[in-house]
Every structure is written in C-alpha cells, then in structure tokens.
Design a protein around this motif. Structure first.
Motif, PDB file in Angstrom:
ATOM      1  N   LEU A  81       0.841  -1.200   0.000  1.00 50.46           N
ATOM      2  CA  LEU A  81       0.000   0.000   0.000  1.00 50.46           C
ATOM      3  C   LEU A  81       0.877   1.252   0.000  1.00 50.46           C
ATOM      4  O   LEU A  81       0.641   2.203  -0.758  1.00 50.46           O
ATOM      5  CB  LEU A  81      -0.886  -0.043   1.251  1.00 50.46           C
ATOM      6  N   ALA A  82       1.907   1.254   0.840  1.00 49.76           N
ATOM      7  CA  ALA A  82       2.809   2.407   0.931  1.00 49.76           C
ATOM      8  C   ALA A  82       3.538   2.611  -0.394  1.00 49.76           C
ATOM      9  O   ALA A  82       3.671   3.742  -0.885  1.00 49.76           O
ATOM     10  CB  ALA A  82       3.804   2.202   2.062  1.00 49.76           C
ATOM     11  N   ALA A  83       3.985   1.501  -1.006  1.00 50.05           N
ATOM     12  CA  ALA A  83       4.701   1.610  -2.285  1.00 50.05           C
ATOM     13  C   ALA A  83       3.765   2.192  -3.345  1.00 50.05           C
ATOM     14  O   ALA A  83       4.155   3.058  -4.137  1.00 50.05           O
ATOM     15  CB  ALA A  83       5.210   0.235  -2.714  1.00 50.05           C
ATOM     16  N   PHE A  84       2.521   1.725  -3.335  1.00 48.50           N
ATOM     17  CA  PHE A  84       1.556   2.230  -4.320  1.00 48.50           C
ATOM     18  C   PHE A  84       1.279   3.721  -4.099  1.00 48.50           C
ATOM     19  O   PHE A  84       1.228   4.501  -5.063  1.00 48.50           O
ATOM     20  CB  PHE A  84       0.252   1.433  -4.245  1.00 48.50           C
ATOM     21  N   ALA A  85       1.124   4.117  -2.832  1.00 45.97           N
ATOM     22  CA  ALA A  85       0.866   5.536  -2.523  1.00 45.97           C
ATOM     23  C   ALA A  85       2.037   6.398  -2.994  1.00 45.97           C
ATOM     24  O   ALA A  85       1.840   7.490  -3.532  1.00 45.97           O
ATOM     25  CB  ALA A  85       0.626   5.709  -1.021  1.00 45.97           C
ATOM     26  N   LEU A  86       3.246   5.883  -2.832  1.00 47.23           N
ATOM     27  CA  LEU A  86       4.430   6.617  -3.303  1.00 47.23           C
ATOM     28  C   LEU A  86       4.415   6.747  -4.823  1.00 47.23           C
ATOM     29  O   LEU A  86       4.695   7.815  -5.373  1.00 47.23           O
ATOM     30  CB  LEU A  86       5.712   5.889  -2.871  1.00 47.23           C
ATOM     31  N   GLY A  87       4.074   5.641  -5.501  1.00 51.27           N
ATOM     32  CA  GLY A  87       3.984   5.667  -6.959  1.00 51.27           C
ATOM     33  C   GLY A  87       2.931   6.668  -7.421  1.00 51.27           C
ATOM     34  O   GLY A  87       3.143   7.425  -8.378  1.00 51.27           O
ATOM     35  N   TYR A  88       1.811   6.693  -6.713  1.00 50.01           N
ATOM     36  CA  TYR A  88       0.712   7.624  -7.028  1.00 50.01           C
ATOM     37  C   TYR A  88       1.219   9.062  -6.922  1.00 50.01           C
ATOM     38  O   TYR A  88       1.017   9.886  -7.821  1.00 50.01           O
ATOM     39  CB  TYR A  88      -0.427   7.373  -6.030  1.00 50.01           C
ATOM     40  N   ALA A  89       1.914   9.338  -5.818  1.00 44.14           N
ATOM     41  CA  ALA A  89       2.444  10.685  -5.608  1.00 44.14           C
ATOM     42  C   ALA A  89       3.489  11.026  -6.667  1.00 44.14           C
ATOM     43  O   ALA A  89       3.569  12.171  -7.138  1.00 44.14           O
ATOM     44  CB  ALA A  89       3.053  10.793  -4.208  1.00 44.14           C
ATOM     45  N   ALA A  90       4.275  10.018  -7.087  1.00 43.97           N
ATOM     46  CA  ALA A  90       5.305  10.266  -8.105  1.00 43.97           C
ATOM     47  C   ALA A  90       4.648  10.622  -9.446  1.00 43.97           C
ATOM     48  O   ALA A  90       5.085  11.570 -10.122  1.00 43.97           O
ATOM     49  CB  ALA A  90       6.193   9.036  -8.257  1.00 43.97           C
ATOM     50  N   VAL A  91       3.599   9.892  -9.821  1.00 42.77           N
ATOM     51  CA  VAL A  91       2.906  10.202 -11.081  1.00 42.77           C
ATOM     52  C   VAL A  91       2.329  11.620 -11.016  1.00 42.77           C
ATOM     53  O   VAL A  91       2.433  12.403 -11.976  1.00 42.77           O
ATOM     54  CB  VAL A  91       1.792   9.165 -11.376  1.00 42.77           C
ATOM     55  N   ALA A  92       1.753  11.977  -9.861  1.00 39.12           N
ATOM     56  CA  ALA A  92       1.193  13.329  -9.706  1.00 39.12           C
ATOM     57  C   ALA A  92       2.301  14.377  -9.836  1.00 39.12           C
ATOM     58  O   ALA A  92       2.119  15.408 -10.496  1.00 39.12           O
ATOM     59  CB  ALA A  92       0.478  13.452  -8.362  1.00 39.12           C
ATOM     60  N   THR A  93       3.447  14.114  -9.231  1.00 34.10           N
ATOM     61  CA  THR A  93       4.540  15.091  -9.264  1.00 34.10           C
ATOM     62  C   THR A  93       5.063  15.273 -10.692  1.00 34.10           C
ATOM     63  O   THR A  93       5.273  16.409 -11.148  1.00 34.10           O
ATOM     64  CB  THR A  93       5.690  14.634  -8.340  1.00 34.10           C
ATOM     65  N   VAL A  94       5.243  14.148 -11.403  1.00 33.88           N
ATOM     66  CA  VAL A  94       5.722  14.242 -12.790  1.00 33.88           C
ATOM     67  C   VAL A  94       4.721  15.040 -13.629  1.00 33.88           C
ATOM     68  O   VAL A  94       5.090  15.901 -14.441  1.00 33.88           O
ATOM     69  CB  VAL A  94       5.954  12.825 -13.383  1.00 33.88           C
ATOM     70  N   THR A  95       3.416  14.777 -13.417  1.00 31.84           N
ATOM     71  CA  THR A  95       2.397  15.506 -14.176  1.00 31.84           C
ATOM     72  C   THR A  95       2.480  16.999 -13.872  1.00 31.84           C
ATOM     73  O   THR A  95       2.392  17.841 -14.770  1.00 31.84           O
ATOM     74  CB  THR A  95       0.980  14.991 -13.817  1.00 31.84           C
ATOM     75  N   TRP A  96       2.656  17.320 -12.605  1.00 33.46           N
ATOM     76  CA  TRP A  96       2.766  18.715 -12.177  1.00 33.46           C
ATOM     77  C   TRP A  96       3.948  19.393 -12.904  1.00 33.46           C
ATOM     78  O   TRP A  96       3.814  20.492 -13.448  1.00 33.46           O
ATOM     79  CB  TRP A  96       2.957  18.758 -10.658  1.00 33.46           C
ATOM     80  N   VAL A  97       5.095  18.699 -12.943  1.00 33.04           N
ATOM     81  CA  VAL A  97       6.287  19.263 -13.592  1.00 33.04           C
ATOM     82  C   VAL A  97       6.019  19.464 -15.085  1.00 33.04           C
ATOM     83  O   VAL A  97       6.318  20.521 -15.648  1.00 33.04           O
ATOM     84  CB  VAL A  97       7.512  18.333 -13.365  1.00 33.04           C
TER      85      VAL A  97
END
Ligand SMILES: CC1=C(/C=C/C(C)=C/C=C/C(C)=C/C=O)C(C)(C)CCC1
Ligand SMILES: [Fe+2]
Length: 334
Positions: A81-97
């Motif tokens: 779950l934690a790994a998935f949440a991190l991946g989710y946040a990473a996709v959001a961050t890349v999109t933001w950039v």
C-alpha cells in the motif's frame, strides 16, 4: 468452491452498491436542480463563482482514498500500500512538472482526459447501479464527458479566459474562433441522440440524467454548472463506488446503513485532503481572488487527475456481471 462475492459490485437484490448508488443519484440530481432553480428564480449574478469554487473544493476528497482502492480489491498489506501511494504521488509530481513546463498542451490534454474520465465515470456508475457489468461504452462516455465539461467550458469561455490566461502565460485564454461552435454543434445533438437511444432501451433513469445534465449546463451559469457537476455529481458518484469497494463496509451497506461507511471514508480521506488543501493554500497565497484560486487549483487538479483517472480506469475495466456466477473452469458465466 464458490469465490467470495466481490464487495465492490452491485446487483438488483440489495448488495453493497444499492444504498450508496441511490443516495448518490439523489444528491447529484437535487444539487443540480438547486443550482438551476437559483438561476431561474433569483439568478446567480456575480455570485456564480461560488458553486464553481465550492464544487472544486467539495470534489477534492473524491480521489483521496484512491491509494486504498487497489488495496481493497487485492487485499494488499501495508508495505504494498505504501509503495503504491508513493507511486501515485510520483505520477502526480511528474504531471505537475510537465504541466508547468508546457501548460498550453498540458491543459488541452487535461481537458480531454477529464472529459473521458467524467464520461466513463457516468457510464460505469450507471452500469453498476443497474446491476450490469461495467462495459466499455466509448461513444456514450464521449457524449456525457462532452456534455458535462466541454459545453460549460465553451459557454463559459469568457469567464474561463482570465483563468486559462493565468495558467498558460502568454495566451489570452480564448479558444480559436469556431471551435466552440463546432463543439456545441456536435455535443448537443449527440446528447439528444443518446437520450433518445436510452429511452428506446427503456433506461429511464439514464435518459432523464442526460436531460438533467443538459438542462444544468445550458441553463445554469456555465462555470457554476461545472462546479456542481464536479463536486456534487461526479465526486459523489465516485465516492459511492469507493464506499462499496471497502470490505469493512459490506455488512453496513447490505443493511442499507450509510453513516458508518461515510465515517470510514471521511477518516481515510481526511489526511490526503488536508495535505492537498495545505498545498493549495500555500500556492494560492501568491495569487488573490477566486480566479487566482481556480488558476492555482488547475495544475494541482491536473496533477492529481492523472493517477486518479488511471486508478478509476483500472476499477472500470470491463468485468463480469455484478452478481458473479463463475463456471467451474473459473471462467465467468454471463
Ligand atoms: C479549464 C478550466 C476548468 C477545467 C477544469 C477541469 C478540466 C477539471 C477536471 C477535474 C477532474 C477530471 C478531476 C478528477 O476527477 C475550470 C476549472 C472549469 C474553469 C476554468 C478553466
Ligand atoms: Fe474523478
């Protein structure tokens, strides 16, 4: 051995989705009617930004437990779950950039992705509510997404222009001439045709909802219409689905109790929502007024929408009928 029933499914006999689906349908129709009623009686006047900003804020938490959704289905433990949440946040961050690097094309892609997400959200919800398996329905989804998002954006182009100009530096925030007219000329007759097709199939509720959405986006101030759609219709219906995904809610929902499941959702959604609100407040402090708030919100919404839409697409993948009956081979009987 028969497999356990999927807690995320609905059927006609009152399994977990029936109560949240009914409540979400009522809330969305009542909210849309209220915004239209205010317009035709008192008129929203220069307060039309209120339903837009209110709806955008109200809609924020609907994706706040996305990281739990695969965990509910696949019975994940805390590490995954934690790994998935991190991946989710990473996709959001890349999109933001990406969004800040190329806001013009990013906004165009975001609007199309949103229309697809809204449209498929409608068709999937309607399928589950009716006890059908979620089916791919590209054309109805495109029409519904167009109706819910593109029509308000075209009708509200003048009000949206300063927001778009703030998001896309160097642009005046307007659409190329003719694009709006073409979109309306395609989406509105297509919506009428969809309503007619649904009527012919005796899918009365869905047909009425196309009508209600059309009235909302054509009568209410356009951005107010989008706000109420997003916060009180799309988000509420998605939340209903998420409630039905949580295995902890099965007994309550089967008994028609919504209070405890809603409390569980609120607890799970609180922290991510507060985190996003804090980021929003921080970013907004640089820009004043409601237009500044919406302009600040848009890249953030886009960043969160990409992983959110991916999770929902996974949830919506065409599947077996809700009241699953599996043949002994493990294949799903329909
Ligand atoms: C461009 C634009 C808008 C578009 C908002 C969109 C496209 C929101 C999508 C949100 C999603 C898809 C959330 C996830 O469920 C506003 C705010 C109406 C007004 C100003 C201009
Ligand atoms: Fe969504």
């Amino acid at each position: 051995m028969r497999p356990l029933p999927d807690p995320g499914t609905a059927d006609r006999t009152g399994t977990p989705f029936a109560a949240p689906a009914r409540a979400a349908t009522t809330v969305s129709l009542v909210a849309a009617a209220a915004v239209v009623l205010v317009e035709v009686t008192a008129g929203w006047g220069d307060r039309a930004w209120l339903p837009l900003v209110g709806g955008l804020l109200l809609g924020l938490p609907h994706g706040a437990v996305d990281h739990l959704v695969p965990a509910y289905r696949l019975r994940w433990g805390p590490a995954r779950l934690a790994a998935f949440a991190l991946g989710y946040a990473a996709v959001a961050t890349v999109t933001w950039v990406l969004f800040t690097a190329a806001p013009g094309p990013a906004l165009a892609v975001f609007v199309l992705l949103s229309a697809w997400h809204f449209g498929t959200g409608e068709t999937a919800f309607a399928d589950l509510r009716a006890g059908r398996p979620v089916r791919r329905a590209a054309l109805p989804a495109a029409v519904l997404g167009g109706l819910a998002l593109l029509v308000p954006l075209v009708r509200g182009a003048e009000e949206a222009a300063p927001v778009v100009a703030a998001v896309v530096p160097g642009s005046d925030g307007t659409l190329p001439p003719g694009v709006g007219t073409v979109l309306l000329a395609v989406v509105l007759p297509a919506a009428a045709a969809l309503a007619l097709a649904l009527l012919l199939e005796t899918r009365w509720t869905e047909a009425a909802e196309v009508g209600a959405l059309a009235v909302l986006v054509l009568v209410a101030p356009p951005l107010a219409a989008f706000g109420v759609y997003f916060g009180c219709w799309h988000a509420v219906r998605h939340t209903a689905r998420v409630l039905a995904e949580d295995p902890a809610n099965v007994a309550d929902l089967a008994a028609g109790r919504l209070g405890p499941p809603l409390r569980r959702f609120a607890v799970a959604a609180a922290l991510p929502t507060v985190a996003v609100l804090a980021v929003l407040a921080l970013l907004w402090s640089a820009a004043g007024g409601w237009r500044g708030l919406v302009a600040t919100d848009l890249p953030l919404l886009a960043a969160l929408t990409v992983p959110h839409a991916l999770v929902v697409a996974w949830l919506d993948r065409p599947g077996p009928a809700p009241a699953r009956v599996r043949a002994p081979s493990g294949r799903v009987a329909r």
